[in-house]
Design an enzyme around this catalytic site. Structure first.
Site, PDB file in Angstrom:
ATOM      1  N   GLY A   1       0.781  -1.238   0.000  1.00 19.87           N
ATOM      2  CA  GLY A   1       0.000   0.000   0.000  1.00 19.87           C
ATOM      3  C   GLY A   1       0.810   1.285   0.000  1.00 19.87           C
ATOM      4  O   GLY A   1       0.251   2.353   0.260  1.00 19.87           O
TER       5      GLY A   1
ATOM      6  N   TRP B   1       2.093   2.921  -2.563  1.00 20.05           N
ATOM      7  CA  TRP B   1       1.642   3.851  -3.619  1.00 20.05           C
ATOM      8  C   TRP B   1       0.318   4.485  -3.193  1.00 20.05           C
ATOM      9  O   TRP B   1       0.069   5.647  -3.479  1.00 20.05           O
ATOM     10  CB  TRP B   1       1.490   3.124  -4.958  1.00 20.05           C
ATOM     11  CG  TRP B   1       2.798   2.906  -5.672  1.00 20.05           C
ATOM     12  CD1 TRP B   1       4.035   2.848  -5.106  1.00 20.05           C
ATOM     13  CD2 TRP B   1       2.991   2.754  -7.090  1.00 20.05           C
ATOM     14  NE1 TRP B   1       4.992   2.652  -6.074  1.00 20.05           N
ATOM     15  CE2 TRP B   1       4.383   2.583  -7.306  1.00 20.05           C
ATOM     16  CE3 TRP B   1       2.139   2.722  -8.178  1.00 20.05           C
ATOM     17  CZ2 TRP B   1       4.925   2.396  -8.581  1.00 20.05           C
ATOM     18  CZ3 TRP B   1       2.682   2.536  -9.461  1.00 20.05           C
ATOM     19  CH2 TRP B   1       4.060   2.380  -9.643  1.00 20.05           C
TER      20      TRP B   1
ATOM     21  N   ASP C   1      -5.534  -5.799  -4.988  1.00 17.71           N
ATOM     22  CA  ASP C   1      -4.367  -6.686  -4.967  1.00 17.71           C
ATOM     23  C   ASP C   1      -4.821  -8.089  -4.558  1.00 17.71           C
ATOM     24  O   ASP C   1      -5.840  -8.259  -3.884  1.00 17.71           O
ATOM     25  CB  ASP C   1      -3.299  -6.190  -3.968  1.00 17.71           C
ATOM     26  CG  ASP C   1      -1.921  -6.762  -4.296  1.00 17.71           C
ATOM     27  OD1 ASP C   1      -1.053  -5.999  -4.766  1.00 17.71           O
ATOM     28  OD2 ASP C   1      -1.702  -7.988  -4.110  1.00 17.71           O
TER      29      ASP C   1
ATOM     30  N   ASP D   1      -8.163 -10.847  -7.465  1.00 23.83           N
ATOM     31  CA  ASP D   1      -7.304 -11.025  -8.631  1.00 23.83           C
ATOM     32  C   ASP D   1      -7.808 -10.104  -9.737  1.00 23.83           C
ATOM     33  O   ASP D   1      -8.972 -10.225 -10.169  1.00 23.83           O
ATOM     34  CB  ASP D   1      -7.391 -12.498  -9.071  1.00 23.83           C
ATOM     35  CG  ASP D   1      -6.438 -12.822 -10.200  1.00 23.83           C
ATOM     36  OD1 ASP D   1      -5.993 -11.889 -10.899  1.00 23.83           O
ATOM     37  OD2 ASP D   1      -6.143 -14.012 -10.379  1.00 23.83           O
TER      38      ASP D   1
ATOM     39  N   ASP E   1       1.425  -1.441 -10.655  1.00 25.83           N
ATOM     40  CA  ASP E   1       2.743  -1.916 -10.213  1.00 25.83           C
ATOM     41  C   ASP E   1       2.679  -3.441 -10.097  1.00 25.83           C
ATOM     42  O   ASP E   1       3.483  -4.049  -9.410  1.00 25.83           O
ATOM     43  CB  ASP E   1       3.069  -1.279  -8.843  1.00 25.83           C
ATOM     44  CG  ASP E   1       4.554  -1.300  -8.516  1.00 25.83           C
ATOM     45  OD1 ASP E   1       5.370  -1.450  -9.440  1.00 25.83           O
ATOM     46  OD2 ASP E   1       4.892  -1.168  -7.317  1.00 25.83           O
TER      47      ASP E   1
ATOM     48  N   LYS F   1       4.299  -0.732 -14.583  1.00 21.53           N
ATOM     49  CA  LYS F   1       5.609  -1.368 -14.435  1.00 21.53           C
ATOM     50  C   LYS F   1       5.774  -2.433 -15.525  1.00 21.53           C
ATOM     51  O   LYS F   1       4.882  -3.274 -15.715  1.00 21.53           O
ATOM     52  CB  LYS F   1       5.699  -2.045 -13.062  1.00 21.53           C
ATOM     53  CG  LYS F   1       7.098  -2.591 -12.765  1.00 21.53           C
ATOM     54  CD  LYS F   1       7.141  -3.918 -12.030  1.00 21.53           C
ATOM     55  CE  LYS F   1       6.427  -4.022 -10.728  1.00 21.53           C
ATOM     56  NZ  LYS F   1       7.260  -3.647  -9.597  1.00 21.53           N
TER      57      LYS F   1
END
Ligand code: SAM
Length: 221
Positions: free
Chosen positions: A64, A66, A84, A100, A125, A165
């Site tokens: 957490g 970000w 997440d 998911d 990310d 990312k």
């Protein structure tokens, strides 16, 4: 009797790197949940992504850090929606789902919260658990990136931004082309907090095109 976990050379090297890493120490003293905070902070200083009043979607958000950066920069005005596989411990200003992102249920959760409104910024990310088989890991990673891009294209406001990312290597150029089809400008960012030995970089798509479409162009075309 419980067995002690095996000590491996690479495990010890990782632990040594972790405890001596200046960003790990800084995160502990600054109260961030992980060193990843400094990657977003650095990109934000350069690219001015986060502003009060925004709606931000954070994909692959645990633990957490970000979210913490986003909440600070939004100054409690705006929303942060986070997803997440792992839980994101509750944080004021953040609505989170343990789920998911590849499941339709997660998409429905996001859609229900966005409620016809659109996001200003989508962050991803996400990184899958590595199997150690390079090409397979790379392919699984780019599957997540493509899903995140697809989400961004459908749920960003025109002019919105997407930060994701990626890992350089197989699939990188193909994915960059998909980003270029959707955004007016696509920039590569390698913040100092991203380890030199990692092929990790961030692609920043700025200004979603009005007709932002994900043109899937394979490297062979
Ligand atoms: N940005 C985070 C922070 O600042 O705390 C760190 C994210 S961590 C590098 C990558 C995350 O991606 C992991 O927590 C992992 O559980 C998540 N992830 C991987 N695959 C996912 C998926 N299919 N759906 C949701 N999250 C996923």
């Amino acid at each position: 009797m419980a067995q002690k976990p095996k000590r491996t050379k690479s495990g010890s090297a990782w632990m040594h790197e972790h405890v001596t890493d200046p960003y790990v120490k800084k995160a502990q003293s600054d109260g961030y949940r992980s060193r990843a905070a400094y990657k977003l902070l650095e990109i934000d200083i350069r690219d001015r992504l986060l502003k009060p009043g925004m709606t931000v979607v954070d994909l692959g958000a645990a633990p957490g850090s970000w979210c913490q950066v986003a909440v600070q920069k939004l100054k409690r005005q705006g929303r942060v929606l986070a997803i997440d596989l792992l839980p994101v411990a509750p944080m004021p200003g953040v609505e989170s789902l343990e789920g998911d992102f590849t499941d339709s249920g997660s998409l429905h959760w996001l859609e229900a919260r966005l409620c016809q409104a659109r996001a200003d910024l989508v962050l991803s990310d996400m990184a899958p658990n590595m199997s150690g088989v390079g090409l397979r890991d790379q392919a699984r990673h780019y599957e997540l990136c493509e899903l995140a891009l697809d989400f961004a294209v459908h749920w960003l406001k025109p002019g919105g931004c997407f930060l994701v990312k990626v890992f350089q290597g197989v699939g990188f150029e193909d994915f960059r082309r998909q980003m270029q089809a959707a955004f007016e400008q696509v920039l590569i960012r390698k913040p100092d907090a991203s380890r030199d030995r990692s092929s990790e970089v961030y692609l920043l798509g700025r200004r979603l095109r009005d007709n932002g479409t994900v043109a899937v162009t394979s490297a062979d075309e």
